[in-house]
Scaffold this motif. Structure first.
Motif, PDB file in Angstrom:
ATOM      1  N   TYR A 212       0.824  -1.215   0.000  1.00  0.00           N
ATOM      2  CA  TYR A 212       0.000   0.000   0.000  1.00  0.00           C
ATOM      3  C   TYR A 212       0.864   1.274   0.000  1.00  0.00           C
ATOM      4  O   TYR A 212       0.353   2.368   0.119  1.00  0.00           O
TER       5      TYR A 212
ATOM      6  N   ILE B 259       2.903   2.449   2.342  1.00  0.00           N
ATOM      7  CA  ILE B 259       2.751   3.190   3.594  1.00  0.00           C
ATOM      8  C   ILE B 259       4.083   3.218   4.344  1.00  0.00           C
ATOM      9  O   ILE B 259       4.580   2.168   4.775  1.00  0.00           O
TER      10      ILE B 259
ATOM     11  N   SER C  18      -2.737  10.177   7.994  1.00  0.00           N
ATOM     12  CA  SER C  18      -3.408  10.073   6.686  1.00  0.00           C
ATOM     13  C   SER C  18      -3.315   8.646   6.120  1.00  0.00           C
ATOM     14  O   SER C  18      -4.064   8.289   5.224  1.00  0.00           O
ATOM     15  N   ASP C  19      -2.413   7.837   6.648  1.00  0.00           N
ATOM     16  CA  ASP C  19      -2.263   6.452   6.156  1.00  0.00           C
ATOM     17  C   ASP C  19      -2.986   5.436   7.037  1.00  0.00           C
ATOM     18  O   ASP C  19      -2.947   4.236   6.753  1.00  0.00           O
TER      19      ASP C  19
ATOM     20  N   GLU D 273      -6.037   4.452   7.852  1.00  0.00           N
ATOM     21  CA  GLU D 273      -7.110   3.547   7.401  1.00  0.00           C
ATOM     22  C   GLU D 273      -6.551   2.488   6.448  1.00  0.00           C
ATOM     23  O   GLU D 273      -6.887   1.307   6.552  1.00  0.00           O
ATOM     24  N   ASP D 274      -5.685   2.918   5.547  1.00  0.00           N
ATOM     25  CA  ASP D 274      -5.080   1.954   4.622  1.00  0.00           C
ATOM     26  C   ASP D 274      -4.229   0.945   5.378  1.00  0.00           C
ATOM     27  O   ASP D 274      -4.203  -0.236   5.028  1.00  0.00           O
ATOM     28  N   ALA D 275      -3.540   1.414   6.404  1.00  0.00           N
ATOM     29  CA  ALA D 275      -2.685   0.498   7.169  1.00  0.00           C
ATOM     30  C   ALA D 275      -3.538  -0.559   7.873  1.00  0.00           C
ATOM     31  O   ALA D 275      -3.208  -1.752   7.860  1.00  0.00           O
TER      32      ALA D 275
ATOM     33  N   LYS E 104      -6.495  -1.606   6.976  1.00  0.00           N
ATOM     34  CA  LYS E 104      -7.033  -2.510   5.939  1.00  0.00           C
ATOM     35  C   LYS E 104      -5.962  -3.490   5.467  1.00  0.00           C
ATOM     36  O   LYS E 104      -6.215  -4.694   5.349  1.00  0.00           O
ATOM     37  N   ALA E 105      -4.766  -2.969   5.222  1.00  0.00           N
ATOM     38  CA  ALA E 105      -3.688  -3.821   4.702  1.00  0.00           C
ATOM     39  C   ALA E 105      -3.333  -4.921   5.704  1.00  0.00           C
ATOM     40  O   ALA E 105      -3.184  -6.090   5.334  1.00  0.00           O
TER      41      ALA E 105
ATOM     42  N   GLN F  82      -6.168  -7.502   6.092  1.00  0.00           N
ATOM     43  CA  GLN F  82      -6.160  -8.371   4.906  1.00  0.00           C
ATOM     44  C   GLN F  82      -5.048  -9.429   5.039  1.00  0.00           C
ATOM     45  O   GLN F  82      -5.280 -10.607   4.826  1.00  0.00           O
TER      46      GLN F  82
END
Ligand code: ASP
Ligand code: MG
Length: 401
Positions: free
Chosen positions: A364, A366, A385-386, A388-390, A392-393, A396
């Protein structure tokens, strides 16, 4: 006696409809052969008439710096109102009940207002009611000093009351009722396919709570763990079985998994201080003593020849930076960070966990600003800012793989 403690949170006692669902849960426990002890929180959430936050606002409107002792008195009212109303509902439903304040229930504390430490729990009065066949409805979150001062146990302290009473009565089980169906593998607002966990260990849930998941007060978990009393987190509004919290040794499924959840904490800043490599040990002791004297609590601490790095609450960052700079240190701050943690009782000693974590974040794109690990948790610091992606990643990678 098979005692069950049933604790109902703010949303579970907020409306007549909700209180009727509570009645059903109490009736069910009696039908299953238990003797229930009910613990309640104040009714509703921020903005609702008798919620704890509303009462605090009322007092602070009168005086912005109102003393903790006075705030404890106004907060006491929230749980009292809730317990009286709930007792009335139980009586109407044909269940003999009697409300009790925390003090009456025997929760004796020190006089550290607003976050009192419990000294002991003396359940004589509760036992007396149980002998008379009455269901005690205990005000959560409350305590009393030996000389009769009203205290509270810190925000979210009703969970703690439930475990304390459970431990004092040797309860078979402590149920924590809320408006969700259990503990999830991640915040479902971030991770759509987050799942409810059937079972989780005391240490895992305490880590989840400390690392930002709003599941249960960590103190409540520690108290239940000491006596090995199972806790169950479940919904007042459904028949879902909820999440059982037990000792790791009692459940094979817990030891078999590496990770059970991903959680995050925002409002964190990172401070880096450059020091002369050969003087790192001397300088670090000055730096940490300085922060301690300013009552600044720190986390994610790294000491390396040449630098000292740590995180702290965002609202403490400028104070810490100014103080360190005034002592001549070359310090800089990174605002707007978040700590994302992978929690799991099986992390310890398993090769490849760090490899999986870094792979997931690099996919991602990050950047990792810092890491820390313990026997049940690996945490990374990332930019807010990262975050939510972190989450999710990592969810997963670790929970859906
Ligand atoms: N009513 C208290 C609070 O809002 C205690 C609790 O709900 O657990 O913090
Ligand atoms: Mg709560």
């Amino acid at each position: 006696m098979r005692i069950i403690v049933q604790k109902f949170g703010g949303t579970s006692v907020a409306s007549p409809e909700a209180r009727n669902c509570v009645i059903e849960k109490v009736k069910q426990a009696i039908k299953n052969g238990f003797i229930p002890v009910v613990v309640v929180s104040a009714m509703g959430r921020k903005g609702d008439n008798y919620a704890t936050d509303t009462l605090i606002c009322l007092a602070r409107q009168a005086c912005r710096n109102i003393a903790p002792r006075e705030l404890d008195h106004i907060m006491y009212c929230g749980e009292i109102i809730s317990a009286v109303v709930m007792t009335g509902f139980l009586q109407n439903a044909g269940i003999e009940a009697m409300m009790m304040t925390g003090g009456q229930a025997g929760v004796i504390t020190d006089n550290n207002f607003m976050s009192a430490r419990v000294i002991k729990v003396d359940p004589v009065k509760i036992n007396r009611q149980l002998e008379r066949g009455k269901v005690p409805v205990v005000c959560g979150f409350q305590g009393m000093t030996v000389d009769g001062e009203f205290t509270t146990l810190g925000r979210g302290g009703s969970d703690t009351t439930a475990s304390l009473i459970g431990a004092a009565l040797d309860a078979e089980i402590v149920e924590i009722y809320t408006d969700v169906e259990g503990i999830m593998t991640a915040d479902p607002r971030i991770v759509e396919n987050a799942k409810i966990l059937d079972v989780i260990s005391y240490s895992e849930v305490a880590q989840l709570a400390y690392q930002g998941a709003k599941v249960i007060h960590p103190r409540a978990v520690e108290i239940a763990a000491q006596k090995n009393i199972p806790l169950v987190i479940k919904s007042t509004f459904s028949d879902a079985p909820g999440t059982r919290i037990v000792d790791k040794g009692n459940e094979k499924s817990i030891s078999d998994r590496v990770a059970m959840g991903v959680t995050h904490l925002a409002n964190i800043a990172q401070i880096k201080v450059k020091v002369e490599p050969a003087r790192t040990h001397k300088e670090s002791s000055v730096i940490f003593r300085t922060l301690a004297d300013e009552s600044i609590s720190i986390d994610l601490i790294n000491v390396h020849p040449g630098h000292v790095m740590f995180t702290l609450a965002e609202d403490m960052a400028d104070k810490a930076l100014t103080k360190l700079q005034s002592l001549g240190y070359n310090a800089e701050v990174n605002h707007d960070c978040a700590k994302v943690s992978v929690v799991g009782g099986g992390i310890c000693g398993v090769p490849g966990v760090m490899a999986s974590l870094t792979e997931a974040l690099s996919t991602y794109n990050i950047p990792i600003m810092q890491t820390v690990d313990s026997h049940t948790t690996i945490s990374v610091l990332v930019k807010l800012s990262d975050v939510e992606d972190a989450v999710k990643a990592l969810h997963q990678k670790f929970l859906l793989a």
